[in-house]
Design a protein around this motif. Structure first.
Motif, mmCIF file in Angstrom:
data_model
loop_
_atom_site.group_PDB
_atom_site.id
_atom_site.type_symbol
_atom_site.label_atom_id
_atom_site.label_comp_id
_atom_site.label_asym_id
_atom_site.label_seq_id
_atom_site.Cartn_x
_atom_site.Cartn_y
_atom_site.Cartn_z
ATOM 1 N N ARG A 379 0.858 -1.184 0.000
ATOM 2 C CA ARG A 379 0.000 0.000 0.000
ATOM 3 C C ARG A 379 0.895 1.236 0.000
ATOM 4 N NH1 ARG A 379 0.647 2.690 4.557
ATOM 5 N NH2 ARG A 379 1.020 1.622 6.542
ATOM 6 N N PRO A 380 0.377 2.406 -0.392
ATOM 7 C CA PRO A 380 1.159 3.637 -0.263
ATOM 8 C C PRO A 380 1.590 3.837 1.189
ATOM 9 C CG PRO A 380 -0.748 4.019 -1.650
ATOM 10 C CD PRO A 380 -0.910 2.635 -1.071
ATOM 11 N N GLY A 381 2.867 4.097 1.410
ATOM 12 C CA GLY A 381 3.412 4.225 2.753
ATOM 13 C C GLY A 381 3.840 2.904 3.361
ATOM 14 N N GLY A 382 3.591 1.794 2.643
ATOM 15 C CA GLY A 382 3.943 0.479 3.151
ATOM 16 C C GLY A 382 5.440 0.228 3.116
ATOM 17 N N ARG A 383 5.883 -0.738 3.907
ATOM 18 C CA ARG A 383 7.306 -1.026 4.077
ATOM 19 C C ARG A 383 7.663 -2.389 3.491
ATOM 20 N NH1 ARG A 383 4.775 -0.135 8.417
ATOM 21 N NH2 ARG A 383 5.263 -2.102 9.473
ATOM 22 N N LEU A 384 8.865 -2.465 2.942
ATOM 23 C CA LEU A 384 9.387 -3.711 2.382
ATOM 24 C C LEU A 384 10.801 -3.922 2.888
ATOM 25 C CD1 LEU A 384 9.566 -6.124 0.330
ATOM 26 C CD2 LEU A 384 10.249 -4.434 -1.388
ATOM 27 N N ASP A 409 8.642 4.929 -7.377
ATOM 28 C CA ASP A 409 7.721 5.024 -6.245
ATOM 29 C C ASP A 409 8.316 4.432 -4.964
ATOM 30 O OD1 ASP A 409 5.764 6.242 -7.759
ATOM 31 O OD2 ASP A 409 4.771 4.357 -8.278
ATOM 32 N N MET A 410 9.463 3.765 -5.065
ATOM 33 C CA MET A 410 10.102 3.155 -3.912
ATOM 34 C C MET A 410 11.305 3.982 -3.474
ATOM 35 S SD MET A 410 8.240 0.482 -3.295
ATOM 36 C CE MET A 410 9.265 -0.418 -2.128
ATOM 37 N N ALA A 411 11.536 4.007 -2.171
ATOM 38 C CA ALA A 411 12.687 4.733 -1.616
ATOM 39 C C ALA A 411 13.258 3.951 -0.446
ATOM 40 C CB ALA A 411 12.271 6.126 -1.158
ATOM 41 N N ARG A 412 14.541 4.141 -0.182
ATOM 42 C CA ARG A 412 15.159 3.501 0.978
ATOM 43 C C ARG A 412 14.642 4.136 2.268
ATOM 44 N NH1 ARG A 412 19.822 3.923 -2.316
ATOM 45 N NH2 ARG A 412 20.771 1.911 -2.877
ATOM 46 N N SER A 413 14.516 3.285 3.276
ATOM 47 C CA SER A 413 14.290 3.746 4.649
ATOM 48 C C SER A 413 15.513 3.289 5.429
ATOM 49 C CB SER A 413 13.010 3.132 5.227
ATOM 50 O OG SER A 413 12.858 3.478 6.586
ATOM 51 N N PRO A 414 16.521 4.157 5.594
ATOM 52 C CA PRO A 414 17.826 3.735 6.110
ATOM 53 C C PRO A 414 17.739 3.053 7.478
ATOM 54 C CG PRO A 414 17.959 5.939 5.184
ATOM 55 C CD PRO A 414 16.501 5.595 5.244
ATOM 56 N N ARG A 457 15.725 -1.853 3.805
ATOM 57 C CA ARG A 457 14.344 -1.492 4.116
ATOM 58 C C ARG A 457 13.909 -0.384 3.152
ATOM 59 N NH1 ARG A 457 13.982 -0.292 9.988
ATOM 60 N NH2 ARG A 457 15.002 1.658 9.425
ATOM 61 N N LEU A 458 12.758 -0.610 2.556
ATOM 62 C CA LEU A 458 12.234 0.316 1.556
ATOM 63 C C LEU A 458 10.826 0.738 1.940
ATOM 64 C CD1 LEU A 458 13.306 -1.985 -1.380
ATOM 65 C CD2 LEU A 458 14.448 0.149 -0.799
ATOM 66 N N VAL A 459 10.389 1.848 1.392
ATOM 67 C CA VAL A 459 9.024 2.325 1.636
ATOM 68 C C VAL A 459 8.414 2.744 0.303
ATOM 69 C CG1 VAL A 459 9.818 4.678 2.117
ATOM 70 C CG2 VAL A 459 7.605 3.902 3.002
ATOM 71 N N ARG A 460 7.136 2.445 0.139
ATOM 72 C CA ARG A 460 6.420 2.931 -1.047
ATOM 73 C C ARG A 460 5.926 4.344 -0.750
ATOM 74 N NH1 ARG A 460 4.223 1.889 -5.718
ATOM 75 N NH2 ARG A 460 4.984 -0.246 -5.786
ATOM 76 N N LYS A 461 6.306 5.254 -1.590
ATOM 77 C CA LYS A 461 5.950 6.648 -1.379
ATOM 78 C C LYS A 461 4.432 6.825 -1.371
ATOM 79 C CE LYS A 461 10.174 8.185 -3.726
ATOM 80 N NZ LYS A 461 10.720 8.905 -4.897
ATOM 81 N N ALA A 462 3.934 7.626 -0.458
ATOM 82 C CA ALA A 462 2.495 7.855 -0.324
ATOM 83 C C ALA A 462 1.959 8.679 -1.500
ATOM 84 C CB ALA A 462 2.214 8.571 0.990
#
Length: 462
Positions: A379-384, A409-414, A457-462
């Motif tokens: 989902r938007p804002g979801g974590r991978l 649409d994906m970005a790192r969450s350090p 760890r990645l996050v889908r941008k909202a």
């Protein structure tokens, strides 16, 4: 018997098991497991068969009319594990003791000598027991029985000259293709440290449901800075307090990190793709999340379900291929992708002899497809969290860089070192987890050794 210097390449697909005619109904005590160990070792190195499969095949050979009991199977496994872990050392040492080299057409002689030397040098088996079993095993093989006197002399010299077996070559026990890759990726010093770590005996790590300090005291262990319990001794796992009650499960300290990095919360919809054997799923279940465990193998999911039942945990299970799995969007996804597992060689020394460089290419392509599918299920804002137990950059850092190029649409969450017990050396400049077998599992006091793992760890941008 020169040391192995080439990748295994599965050069020989012929049978490598025991070839002797049916022996007497009863083999001498302890001989059956050593015969099985020699056959399994040959199978792994010559045919590229995995250790568990090779041991199962060897232990079920018709010559063992009653099969091997649990104790003999455990001894056979220990012999093969140390033989694979120190194969280069053993071959080089035996080569020095064989003035004219290994005789041609000598059947199982090489493998019998290797497992004999492994017992004498690394397993504290009494010299006389190892030498006697060696000679008996050679005499039972029609192709090698003519070399019984030679085997006796070599085995006795192994015992006499045991202090001369070590080599100055830091890569003597590492397949050449892997040593070359690690030097290129990590540099000479780090690569040599990895090779050295893979030669050491491996402790047992546990993930506990609660009260890590209490269980560490009860089981004679230490609580690592990462939160895992590392045992000091070795006891059969099913016999340990807390096993039957589901208070803990076996899981390397590095393997326990990715699920924690997902930061699953109560009530969230969480997917564990490629879930079996279930250690990471169990961690996710403990958070109170609603967990869906996905694996393409129905058989693996059966064993997975049995593990969860012992742990008194529940998760929804689905038999599906992670590259095509479809579901409603998840809040968080853990993808522990299939890989070459080169980070686990200290626990699974057969990896270096059953994998090839070409496997990295094949598996990297599969990992890319899995990553794309996992990202699409968020989902938007979801974590991978993506992870592999490989130390090859194509299966880790390069995968994430490529995913981010493909999917804006994906970005790192350090990841911060504080999330992994303060292991600063295990977080790279991009905020990704990269543990190596040579990394410490604890800062003070140092308890070295972790499986090699990558996680991002990645996050889908909202």
């Amino acid at each position: 018997m020169a040391p192995v210097t080439q990748p295994p390449g599965r050069p020989n697909r012929g049978r490598s098991g025991l070839k002797a005619a049916p022996p007497p109904a009863e083999l001498p005590a302890g001989l059956a497991c050593r015969l099985a160990a020699a056959a399994a070792l040959s199978d792994v190195v010559m045919n590229g068969r995995g250790l568990d499969e090779a041991l199962a095949s060897a232990a079920a050979h018709p010559r063992f009319t009653q099969g091997l009991d649990e104790r003999d199977r455990a001894l056979a496994r220990s012999i093969v594990v140390v033989s694979l872990r120190r194969l280069g050392t053993l071959r080089r040492f035996l080569g020095r003791l064989l003035d004219k080299g290994l005789p041609k057409k000598s059947g199982q002689l090489e493998w019998i000598l290797i497992v004999t030397a492994a017992q004498i040098l690394f397993l504290d088996v009494p010299d006389h027991a190892a030498v006697n079993a060696c000679v008996q095993a050679v005499r039972l093989d029609p192709a090698s029985q003519g070399f019984a006197s030679l085997a006796n002399a070599v085995a006795r010299n192994v015992a006499r000259q045991r202090d001369e077996h070590e080599s100055d070559d830091p890569y003597v026990d590492t397949p050449t293709w892997l040593a070359a890759r690690w030097r290129k990726t990590y540099g000479d010093e780090a690569a040599a440290a990895i090779a050295a770590a893979n030669r050491a005996e491996v402790p047992l790590d546990l993930t506990v449901k609660s009260d890590a300090a209490g269980w560490a005291e009860r089981l004679d262990g230490d609580v690592l800075d990462t939160g895992s319990v590392r045992l000091r001794g070795s006891v059969p796992v099913p016999e340990m307090p807390g096993y039957a009650d589901g208070a803990w499960w076996v899981q390397d300290a590095a393997a326990a990190l990715p699920a924690r990095l997902l930061r699953a919360e109560p009530g969230e919809r969480v997917a564990d793709l490629c879930a079996a054997p279930g250690g990471k799923t169990a961690q996710l279940c403990l958070t109170g999340a609603n967990v869906t465990a996905v694996d393409r193998s129905a058989e693996r999911l059966k064993r997975f379900a049995a593990n969860l039942e012992r742990l008194a945990l529940t998760a929804e299970t689905e038999v599906a291929d992670a590259t095509s799995y479809s579901a409603q969007p998840f809040d968080a996804i853990l993808l522990d992708a299939p890989c070459t597992a080169t980070g686990t060689m200290r626990r699974h020394p057969d990896v270096g002899w059953t994998k090839r460089a070409s496997d990295i290419v094949t598996l990297s392509a599969l990992q890319s497809r899995m990553l794309d599918r996992a990202a699409s299920l968020l989902r938007p804002g979801g974590r991978l969290v993506y992870c592999t137990c490989s130390i090859e950059p194509e299966e880790g850092e390069a995968q994430i860089a490529a995913l981010l190029r493909r999917n804006p649409d994906m970005a790192r969450s350090p990841i911060a070192p504080e999330e992994i017990g303060g292991l600063v050396d295990s977080v790279n400049a991009q905020g990704e987890l990269r543990t190596l077998p040579s990394h410490p599992a604890r800062l003070d006091p140092p308890l070295t050794g972790l499986d090699g793992f990558f996680a991002a760890r990645l996050v889908r941008k909202a």
